[in-house]
Design an enzyme around this catalytic site. Structure first.
Site, PDB file in Angstrom:
ATOM      1  N   THR A 190       0.848  -1.187   0.000  1.00 23.67           N
ATOM      2  CA  THR A 190       0.000   0.000   0.000  1.00 23.67           C
ATOM      3  C   THR A 190       0.885   1.238   0.000  1.00 23.67           C
ATOM      4  OG1 THR A 190      -1.847  -1.087   1.124  1.00 23.67           O
ATOM      5  CG2 THR A 190      -1.755   1.316   1.249  1.00 23.67           C
ATOM      6  N   PHE A 204       1.134   5.211   0.718  1.00 22.32           N
ATOM      7  CA  PHE A 204       0.518   6.246   1.544  1.00 22.32           C
ATOM      8  C   PHE A 204       1.090   7.608   1.173  1.00 22.32           C
ATOM      9  CE2 PHE A 204       0.332   2.334   3.918  1.00 22.32           C
ATOM     10  CZ  PHE A 204      -0.871   2.372   4.612  1.00 22.32           C
TER      11      PHE A 204
END
Length: 277
Positions: free
Chosen positions: A170, A172
């Site tokens: 992921t 960010f």
């Protein structure tokens, strides 16, 4: 330093935050909107919000909030996400019929859930699902969250690395009130723009980057809320806004589009997956 994130203690956003800012004080909020509000109001110096996952794709709400907000993207963190199936102690895998977690986590484990015949139940946060399960156990219901969440809330790990793809990362954004100063090393710039509604409008807009020798790393369209069936384009490019290539490209782009907003120029993530001011 107080840094806001969406979720509760043990969330992947908190893990990513502490990876980049080990001395920071994480402050969790129930929604992305509240994270943005906290940074805007000065309740937190920075915020950390997810923008895309290699399996489940973009987190559209984050992009929508960036468009509406005056905050700047000042850094990025790329974090390996390893999902675990959690349950109260004494529970076995065959006892479960449903699993609670954030919609993104459920999407990243879709194949596992199908094989195990577990019904997904979306909730606002992975760690929140783990905490709620520990506080109020439901027969036959588990949670998908991190191993750290299991340790924090006294749950048992029934299965680990249950994400469908091993390269599950992921990305960010680190958001702040002030623009990031240009430093050493590679940078990225994130923008959003809308083209004029005419043949070749998008091609005309994108050609400015090739003309300036600028490499693009992401391009994605999102519906405009103010104009039905019209679209915004979110784009990441290599380089800082002050570099000659990106500066030239964006100046040309400004002349060819109906709308343009620079979300931020920031250090590109390093080998360790962290690059923040």
């Amino acid at each position: 330093m107080r840094i806001a994130f969406q979720g509760t203690e043990g969330a992947y956003s908190e893990e990513a935050l502490l990876k980049a800012f080990p001395e920071a004080k994480p402050v969790g909020f129930p929604t992305f909107h509240q994270v943005f509000e906290a940074v805007e109001a000065g309740e937190a110096e920075l915020g950390v919000v997810p923008v895309e996952n290699t399996t489940a794709g973009s987190i559209n709400q984050t992009y929508d909030l960036l468009l509406e907000s005056d905050l700047h993207v000042v850094g990025e963190i790329v974090h390996r996400v390893e999902h675990c199936l959690l349950a109260p102690k004494g529970t076995t895998l065959k006892d479960l019929h449903a699993v609670k977690s954030h919609p993104q986590a459920l999407a990243q484990c879709d194949g596992f859930l199908a094989r195990m015949r577990l019904s997904p139940i979306p909730v606002f946060d992975t760690a929140g699902a783990a905490r709620a399960l520990a506080e109020n156990p439901e027969p036959g219901v588990g949670a998908i969250a991190s191993r750290r969440a299991a340790e924090l809330y006294g749950l048992e790990v029934l299965a680990e690395n249950i994400e469908d793809y091993p390269h599950n990362y992921t990305r960010f954004f680190v958001i702040g009130r002030e623009e990031a100063k240009k430093g050493e090393g590679p940078h990225k710039t994130s923008i959003v723009f809308a083209v004029r509604h005419r043949p070749g409008g998008l091609l005309e807009a994108l050609s400015v980057f090739a003309e300036a020798g600028v490499n693009l790393t992401k391009l994605e369209s999102r519906p405009r809320r103010d104009k039905p069936f019209s679209y915004l384009f979110y784009l990441d490019l290599e380089g800082h806004l002050e570099d000659p290539g990106p500066a030239q490209a964006l100046l040309r782009l400004l002349r060819r589009v109906a709308f343009l907003k620079v979300l931020g120029s920031y250090p590109a993530h390093a080998n360790g997956g962290v690059s923040a001011p």
